[in-house]
Design a protein around this motif. Structure first.
Motif, PDB file in Angstrom:
ATOM      1  N   THR A  14       0.830  -1.207   0.000  1.00 45.61           N
ATOM      2  CA  THR A  14       0.000   0.000   0.000  1.00 45.61           C
ATOM      3  C   THR A  14       0.858   1.249   0.000  1.00 45.61           C
ATOM      4  O   THR A  14       0.601   2.205  -0.743  1.00 45.61           O
ATOM      5  N   VAL A  15       1.883   1.289   0.844  1.00 45.81           N
ATOM      6  CA  VAL A  15       2.789   2.444   0.859  1.00 45.81           C
ATOM      7  C   VAL A  15       3.471   2.581  -0.490  1.00 45.81           C
ATOM      8  O   VAL A  15       3.619   3.689  -1.017  1.00 45.81           O
ATOM      9  N   VAL A  18       0.964   4.158  -2.859  1.00 43.41           N
ATOM     10  CA  VAL A  18       0.720   5.576  -2.567  1.00 43.41           C
ATOM     11  C   VAL A  18       1.899   6.433  -3.015  1.00 43.41           C
ATOM     12  O   VAL A  18       1.737   7.431  -3.723  1.00 43.41           O
ATOM     13  N   VAL A  22       1.847   9.280  -6.178  1.00 43.46           N
ATOM     14  CA  VAL A  22       2.068  10.717  -5.969  1.00 43.46           C
ATOM     15  C   VAL A  22       3.371  11.161  -6.618  1.00 43.46           C
ATOM     16  O   VAL A  22       3.417  12.203  -7.296  1.00 43.46           O
ATOM     17  N   LEU A  78       6.925  12.270   1.201  1.00 41.31           N
ATOM     18  CA  LEU A  78       5.814  11.454   1.665  1.00 41.31           C
ATOM     19  C   LEU A  78       6.238  10.494   2.764  1.00 41.31           C
ATOM     20  O   LEU A  78       5.481  10.251   3.706  1.00 41.31           O
ATOM     21  N   ARG A 243      -4.997  -2.093   4.056  1.00 45.50           N
ATOM     22  CA  ARG A 243      -4.821  -1.294   2.846  1.00 45.50           C
ATOM     23  C   ARG A 243      -5.622  -0.004   2.944  1.00 45.50           C
ATOM     24  O   ARG A 243      -5.119   1.081   2.618  1.00 45.50           O
ATOM     25  N   ALA A 247      -3.958   3.778   3.293  1.00 49.24           N
ATOM     26  CA  ALA A 247      -4.324   4.761   2.270  1.00 49.24           C
ATOM     27  C   ALA A 247      -4.960   5.984   2.913  1.00 49.24           C
ATOM     28  O   ALA A 247      -4.683   7.130   2.522  1.00 49.24           O
ATOM     29  N   PHE A 250      -2.559   8.531   4.310  1.00 53.44           N
ATOM     30  CA  PHE A 250      -1.958   9.396   3.298  1.00 53.44           C
ATOM     31  C   PHE A 250      -3.007  10.229   2.562  1.00 53.44           C
ATOM     32  O   PHE A 250      -2.660  11.021   1.694  1.00 53.44           O
ATOM     33  N   VAL A 252      -5.348   9.081   0.486  1.00 56.30           N
ATOM     34  CA  VAL A 252      -5.421   8.593  -0.892  1.00 56.30           C
ATOM     35  C   VAL A 252      -6.720   7.820  -1.109  1.00 56.30           C
ATOM     36  O   VAL A 252      -7.109   7.014  -0.262  1.00 56.30           O
ATOM     37  N   VAL A 257      -5.008   2.176  -4.499  1.00 56.16           N
ATOM     38  CA  VAL A 257      -4.220   1.135  -3.851  1.00 56.16           C
ATOM     39  C   VAL A 257      -4.851  -0.235  -4.060  1.00 56.16           C
ATOM     40  O   VAL A 257      -4.573  -1.182  -3.330  1.00 56.16           O
ATOM     41  N   PHE A 275      -8.072  12.790  -5.856  1.00 57.41           N
ATOM     42  CA  PHE A 275      -6.698  12.451  -5.521  1.00 57.41           C
ATOM     43  C   PHE A 275      -5.752  13.605  -5.854  1.00 57.41           C
ATOM     44  O   PHE A 275      -4.898  13.984  -5.050  1.00 57.41           O
ATOM     45  N   VAL A 279      -4.541  15.196  -2.494  1.00 58.27           N
ATOM     46  CA  VAL A 279      -3.273  14.551  -2.161  1.00 58.27           C
ATOM     47  C   VAL A 279      -2.104  15.222  -2.889  1.00 58.27           C
ATOM     48  O   VAL A 279      -1.136  15.663  -2.267  1.00 58.27           O
TER      49      VAL A 279
END
Length: 385
Positions: A14-15, A18, A22, A78, A243, A247, A250, A252, A257, A275, A279
């Protein structure tokens, strides 16, 4: 949570999703130095291609292109909540290079009496005017908070769930086996015999050999399987939940994700705009304000210089829908040609007609009488004198 840091957090899918989403968006978004001007009484801006900072943003240093620099900078921002770069310059003159710094080696500090800020880089102090610093929200008003550290436990749980799934399928997805000896059997005589037996089991049934056969030693009963039911153990639900939690930390949208359960074309398109707005834009604004503060001079700011990422094309509707909406407003006298051009990122017209408003001929103001049409003399029944 102690196993997770901004350096290794990308092990979390997931990270990874993200940060990749971005940083890629930031890397392909144009960034320019503009000068705010006025044309026919309306604000406009023009790119300053020969400005020293514009040239710096095109080639920040000798080994990174602009795309690479801002992609790496967004990734660092991030994960760490901060991005630092050393401003390399000669004795006098403009900044020549931006040299990225490892955030783990940089510590901003503030004097309690003078409120002056400087930076410790590997233990050596550097004045604030030597450092470019873009940061997110900071609980101490100085150093940005790392979202990775704030939700380290949630990220660790996802990584552990990922490893569990990998180990489970690496073992051929076979259930846990429990062996027992028949009544009257003496069992293993030594620990070496037991270790040899367990090794033979792994060798015979592990990995892609799960359907192979094996002859059990004399006196040992057939094994009983202990099934791990993933649906009852909430394995898949746990991974989905982690997940969503990561998300959310962040900011998101879930579809970016991989959570597509409730997604369809229309809301994914809207989520993509959300987004960008919720974001990407805050990250871009953080860099814009930091660049204006740390890269532009006081004279530049006084002259109306600014630095902007061009996100308009991403935030706006499709070209066809946008033009149809503007055409309706233009035809009904709501906007002028210059206002239309302004919304499209174009400079105003140079003639005076750009500020005129159209007025539909078949419409009148409420309460007024329509104007009587004036007869044309060549079509009247009057005889010429």
């Amino acid at each position: 949570g102690n196993m997770v840091s901004p350096d290794n957090c990308m092990q979390s899918p997931t990270v990874q999703a993200v940060v990749t989403a971005v940083s890629r968006r930031m890397s392909v978004t144009p960034v320019h130095v503009y000068k705010k001007t006025e044309t026919n009484g309306r604000d406009s801006k023009e790119i300053m291609p020969n400005h020293s900072v514009e040239k710096l943003l095109r080639m920040p240093n000798k080994w990174q292109t602009s795309q690479e620099f801002f992609g790496d900078a967004a990734s660092t921002y991030l994960r760490w909540g901060n991005f630092y770069a050393y401003k390399s310059r000669a004795q006098a003159g403009p900044i020549r290079e931006l040299l990225p710094l490892d955030p783990g080696t940089v510590e901003p500090r503030q004097d309690e009496k003078t409120w002056q800020v400087d930076y410790l880089i590997g233990g050596d102090p550097e004045p604030i005017d030597k450092i470019f610093h873009a940061r997110g929200a900071a609980r101490n008003f100085l150093k940005g908070d790392s979202p990775v550290r704030d939700v380290a436990t949630a990220i660790a749980l996802e990584i552990l769930a990922e490893r569990f799934g990998a180990n489970f399928f690496k073992n051929g997805a076979i259930p846990l086996l429990v062996f027992s000896f028949l009544e009257g059997s003496n069992g293993f005589q030594t620990q070496e015999q037991e270790a040899q037996f367990l090794g033979d089991i792994k060798e015979a049934l592990g990995g892609d050999k799960q359907l192979s056969s094996m002859l059990l030693p004399k006196g040992m009963a057939p094994p009983a399987g202990v099934n791990v039911k993933h649906d009852e153990a909430q394995f898949l639900e746990t991974r989905k939940l982690q997940r969503t939690i990561i998300a959310g930390a962040f900011g998101v949208p879930p579809h970016l994700v991989g959570s597509l359960e409730d997604a369809h074309y229309n809301n994914v398109e809207q989520q993509d705009k959300d987004f960008t707005q919720n974001v990407v834009m805050p990250v871009a604004k953080a860099f814009e304000s930091a660049m204006e503060r740390d890269l532009l001079t006081k004279e530049d700011r006084a002259a109306g210089m600014c630095i902007r990422f061009n996100l308009d094309s991403i935030l706006r509707a499709s070209f066809k829908d946008r033009q149809e909406g503007l055409q309706i407003q233009r035809s009904n006298g709501i906007i002028s040609a210059n206002e239309w051009r302004e919304r499209e990122g174009m400079n105003p017209r140079t003639d005076a007609e750009g500020d005129d408003y159209l007025h539909p001929g078949n419409m009148i103001v409420d309460g007024e009488e329509p104007n009587e049409p004036q007869p044309d003399s060549q079509f009247t029944d009057q005889e010429p004198e």
